[in-house]
Write an enzyme that holds these catalytic residues in place. Sequence first.
Site, PDB file in Angstrom:
ATOM      1  N   LYS A  53       0.806  -1.338   0.009  1.00 55.35           N
ATOM      2  CA  LYS A  53      -0.065   0.025   0.095  1.00 55.35           C
ATOM      3  C   LYS A  53       0.953   1.152  -0.200  1.00 55.35           C
ATOM      4  O   LYS A  53       0.542   2.181  -0.835  1.00 55.35           O
ATOM      5  CB  LYS A  53      -0.864  -0.108   1.167  1.00 55.35           C
ATOM      6  CG  LYS A  53      -1.783   1.253   1.366  1.00 55.35           C
ATOM      7  CD  LYS A  53      -2.889   0.969   2.515  1.00 55.35           C
ATOM      8  CE  LYS A  53      -3.707   2.070   2.557  1.00 55.35           C
ATOM      9  NZ  LYS A  53      -4.738   2.308   3.758  1.00 55.35           N
ATOM     10  N   GLU A  99      10.286  -4.794   4.785  1.00 54.63           N
ATOM     11  CA  GLU A  99      10.603  -6.065   4.204  1.00 54.63           C
ATOM     12  C   GLU A  99      10.379  -6.455   2.777  1.00 54.63           C
ATOM     13  O   GLU A  99      10.922  -6.965   2.062  1.00 54.63           O
ATOM     14  CB  GLU A  99       9.632  -6.967   5.129  1.00 54.63           C
ATOM     15  CG  GLU A  99       9.777  -7.169   6.520  1.00 54.63           C
ATOM     16  CD  GLU A  99       9.103  -6.163   7.455  1.00 54.63           C
ATOM     17  OE1 GLU A  99       8.804  -5.000   6.821  1.00 54.63           O
ATOM     18  OE2 GLU A  99       8.220  -6.645   8.511  1.00 54.63           O
ATOM     19  N   GLY A 104      -4.999  -1.727   4.800  1.00 54.62           N
ATOM     20  CA  GLY A 104      -4.239  -2.987   4.321  1.00 54.62           C
ATOM     21  C   GLY A 104      -4.941  -4.209   4.511  1.00 54.62           C
ATOM     22  O   GLY A 104      -5.090  -5.347   3.512  1.00 54.62           O
ATOM     23  N   ARG A 105      -5.660  -4.750   5.600  1.00 52.01           N
ATOM     24  CA  ARG A 105      -6.162  -5.832   6.179  1.00 52.01           C
ATOM     25  C   ARG A 105      -7.511  -6.176   5.517  1.00 52.01           C
ATOM     26  O   ARG A 105      -8.188  -7.113   5.672  1.00 52.01           O
ATOM     27  CB  ARG A 105      -6.279  -5.961   7.737  1.00 52.01           C
ATOM     28  CG  ARG A 105      -6.741  -4.893   8.267  1.00 52.01           C
ATOM     29  CD  ARG A 105      -6.255  -4.946  10.008  1.00 52.01           C
ATOM     30  NE  ARG A 105      -7.008  -3.666  10.776  1.00 52.01           N
ATOM     31  CZ  ARG A 105      -6.084  -2.634  10.890  1.00 52.01           C
ATOM     32  NH1 ARG A 105      -5.009  -2.324  10.233  1.00 52.01           N
ATOM     33  NH2 ARG A 105      -6.703  -1.560  11.530  1.00 52.01           N
ATOM     34  N   GLU A 146      -5.176  -6.546  14.755  1.00 55.21           N
ATOM     35  CA  GLU A 146      -4.561  -5.179  14.203  1.00 55.21           C
ATOM     36  C   GLU A 146      -5.764  -4.110  14.306  1.00 55.21           C
ATOM     37  O   GLU A 146      -5.422  -2.848  14.415  1.00 55.21           O
ATOM     38  CB  GLU A 146      -3.794  -5.398  12.881  1.00 55.21           C
ATOM     39  CG  GLU A 146      -2.945  -4.122  12.582  1.00 55.21           C
ATOM     40  CD  GLU A 146      -2.188  -4.308  11.302  1.00 55.21           C
ATOM     41  OE1 GLU A 146      -1.080  -4.932  11.433  1.00 55.21           O
ATOM     42  OE2 GLU A 146      -2.610  -3.934  10.239  1.00 55.21           O
ATOM     43  N   HIS A 150      -5.186 -32.916  18.117  1.00 56.95           N
ATOM     44  CA  HIS A 150      -4.056 -33.762  18.457  1.00 56.95           C
ATOM     45  C   HIS A 150      -2.982 -32.609  19.081  1.00 56.95           C
ATOM     46  O   HIS A 150      -1.655 -32.970  19.192  1.00 56.95           O
ATOM     47  CB  HIS A 150      -3.377 -34.573  17.468  1.00 56.95           C
ATOM     48  CG  HIS A 150      -4.406 -35.471  16.998  1.00 56.95           C
ATOM     49  ND1 HIS A 150      -4.644 -36.431  17.547  1.00 56.95           N
ATOM     50  CD2 HIS A 150      -5.349 -35.181  15.885  1.00 56.95           C
ATOM     51  CE1 HIS A 150      -5.736 -37.323  17.003  1.00 56.95           C
ATOM     52  NE2 HIS A 150      -6.266 -36.862  16.142  1.00 56.95           N
ATOM     53  N   LYS A 170       8.796  -0.487  13.815  1.00 59.12           N
ATOM     54  CA  LYS A 170       9.416  -0.477  12.693  1.00 59.12           C
ATOM     55  C   LYS A 170      10.486   0.477  12.759  1.00 59.12           C
ATOM     56  O   LYS A 170      11.676   0.365  12.102  1.00 59.12           O
ATOM     57  CB  LYS A 170       8.342   0.265  11.896  1.00 59.12           C
ATOM     58  CG  LYS A 170       7.415  -0.952  11.210  1.00 59.12           C
ATOM     59  CD  LYS A 170       6.449  -0.210  10.034  1.00 59.12           C
ATOM     60  CE  LYS A 170       5.214  -0.911   9.860  1.00 59.12           C
ATOM     61  NZ  LYS A 170       4.156  -0.633   9.089  1.00 59.12           N
TER      62      LYS A 170
HETATM   63  O1  F6P Z   1       1.641  -4.340   9.880  1.00 59.42           O
HETATM   64  C1  F6P Z   1       1.542  -3.049   9.811  1.00 59.42           C
HETATM   65  C2  F6P Z   1       1.032  -2.739   8.316  1.00 59.42           C
HETATM   66  O2  F6P Z   1       1.147  -1.445   8.103  1.00 59.42           O
HETATM   67  C3  F6P Z   1      -0.313  -3.649   7.840  1.00 59.42           C
HETATM   68  O3  F6P Z   1      -1.550  -2.809   8.242  1.00 59.42           O
HETATM   69  C4  F6P Z   1      -0.209  -3.730   6.352  1.00 59.42           C
HETATM   70  O4  F6P Z   1      -1.014  -4.580   5.901  1.00 59.42           O
HETATM   71  C5  F6P Z   1       1.389  -4.092   6.294  1.00 59.42           C
HETATM   72  O5  F6P Z   1       1.906  -3.283   7.332  1.00 59.42           O
HETATM   73  C6  F6P Z   1       1.942  -3.990   4.991  1.00 59.42           C
HETATM   74  O6  F6P Z   1       2.046  -2.589   4.432  1.00 59.42           O
HETATM   75  P1  F6P Z   1       1.877  -2.090   3.190  1.00 59.42           P
HETATM   76  O7  F6P Z   1       1.038  -2.717   2.290  1.00 59.42           O
HETATM   77  O8  F6P Z   1       2.114  -0.777   2.969  1.00 59.42           O
HETATM   78  O9  F6P Z   1       3.469  -2.743   2.577  1.00 59.42           O
END
Ligand code: F6P
Length: 545
Positions: free
Chosen positions: A206, A212, A266-267, A352, A383, A511
């Site tokens: 987003k 990452e 995002g979620r 979240e 199990h 972060k």
């Molecule tokens: O985990 C934090 C967050 O901001 C989430 O809300 C989001 O889904 C994720 O990081 C990834 O963010 P982006 O889509 O901006 O890379």
Amino acid sequence: MAGAVPRLSDDPALCAARDALTARPLTALFDDDATRAQRYQCAGAGIDLHYAKQRVDDDAIAALVAFAARCGLHDRIRGLFHGETVNSTEGRAALHMALRATPGEVWLAQGERVDEAILTTRDRFLQFAEEVRAGRIRAADGGAFTEVVNIGIGGSDFGPRMVCAALAPMTDGPRVQFIANVDAAEREQVLAGLDPARTLVIVTSKTFRTQETMANAHSVRRWLAEALGETAVSQHFAAVSTAIEAAAEFGIADDRVFGFWDWVGGRYSLWSAVGLPIALALGRAAFEQLLAGAHAMDDHFRCAPAEHNVPVMMGLLAVWNRNLLGAQSLVVAPYAQRLQRFIGWLQQLEMESNGKGVRLDGAPVPEATTAALWGDVGTNAQHAFFQMLHQGPDTHPVDFILPIRADHDDHEQQRLLIANCLAQSAALMHGRSVAQVRSALEAQGMTPETADRAAVHRHLPGNRPSSTILLERLDAWHLGALLACYEHRTFVQSVLWGINAFDQWGVELGKRLAGNVDRALRGEQAAGLDAETDLLIQRVLNSAG
Ligand code: F6P
């Protein structure tokens, strides 16, 4: 109004209902009311909620519904669907339902029409997916793409990864794999054996600045450029982002960048172009079915009265268990192997969204908010941790999710799967008294003294609540409805706690500190770290030699 949100655990009607139920175990509630199983169920958009095994009665339900009304749930749902600024700390609407819109509907986000842009963008990314699937959009060497790699994390990974796994038997497009973790082991595993010449890479973010994702995106770009040359990159990369310019700076061609909007959390984003990997794997028709199922659930949620509204009842039962009965967690047990990744998606969605301690008006939430959510697929979970659910000292309510019909021909094993699911909720409720265990052991020939000693270990207290959520089958339509149902359940809880379900400020500090620690690990100055973190950094540096 946010400031007027009352406290569930102080509400006289809720407390009276809870206290009255203390002396009435679930089995007694069934004994006293032959119609309980019939009455304590509701259904909408192909999702059936059976909640007779929850520790509620008519008074509890009436008190919960009345409490929700006092929180203005009806108006809050209307405000959500009307694109009001429900995400007040970020000044945004949360209009993921509009992504499921059908042509002709009008959707407004903070007063601005968004439906046309949604349909145009949807058409663009679905068209792109179809062209790739048909081999008309080709790799640099003119051949078809047979492999897709999605790079993204959190909401840019969980949703599409989970849907692709859940609908795997319907896959008829390129193989789609996912890279999320900054641990390069995942990337190495995905890229091992992949032919770059046949691989389309989607960078989904987003913000287009998540550490990452960007680290993985740059590594995969190098992998591809080394194999095919720099000129191939533009033909092998696509991006999904709200940050169109950042995607362009990365070197992704304009016609390969698919946007979405800041009012999509995002979620809650798998319904947008974030769902491109789903469309590539399953095709346009399946993606539209997914949207249609979710849309049907949206209509149900918007229109059904509280007592007949599946996500509303699920939300009410969740706060009942959390705030009145003191449950610390919710276990989710899908009896469907293909829903294994559903739990990760749901953890982000619920925790979240509702893992907050401050209300919309800035005041502390005066009681517990989200329960920890965890689980695994049945029967595997039986199990692993079900021992604790049956005999541990704490009560963890369970959501059993069961698609009735399988998409394979092994009817015998499907019957066994169903038998196990239904047996577990019954066992949690009934338990087995010391007397029952003792007489069974004596009937097997054990002496009364030995049976006495054994029975205390073998008895199950029972009275442990659960809901059973049935869907006819795990196809795209029902899956869409199930996911939207949990989205709305999450919102209902947030309204009852008076919190904002659509921001996530809690993830920011970690972060930022990761950047600080990374600087220290590179041997640069990093101020403000505590003594143990400094020590751990030194330990790592010494190990690295
Ligand atoms: O985990 C934090 C967050 O901001 C989430 O809300 C989001 O889904 C994720 O990081 C990834 O963010 P982006 O889509 O901006 O890379």
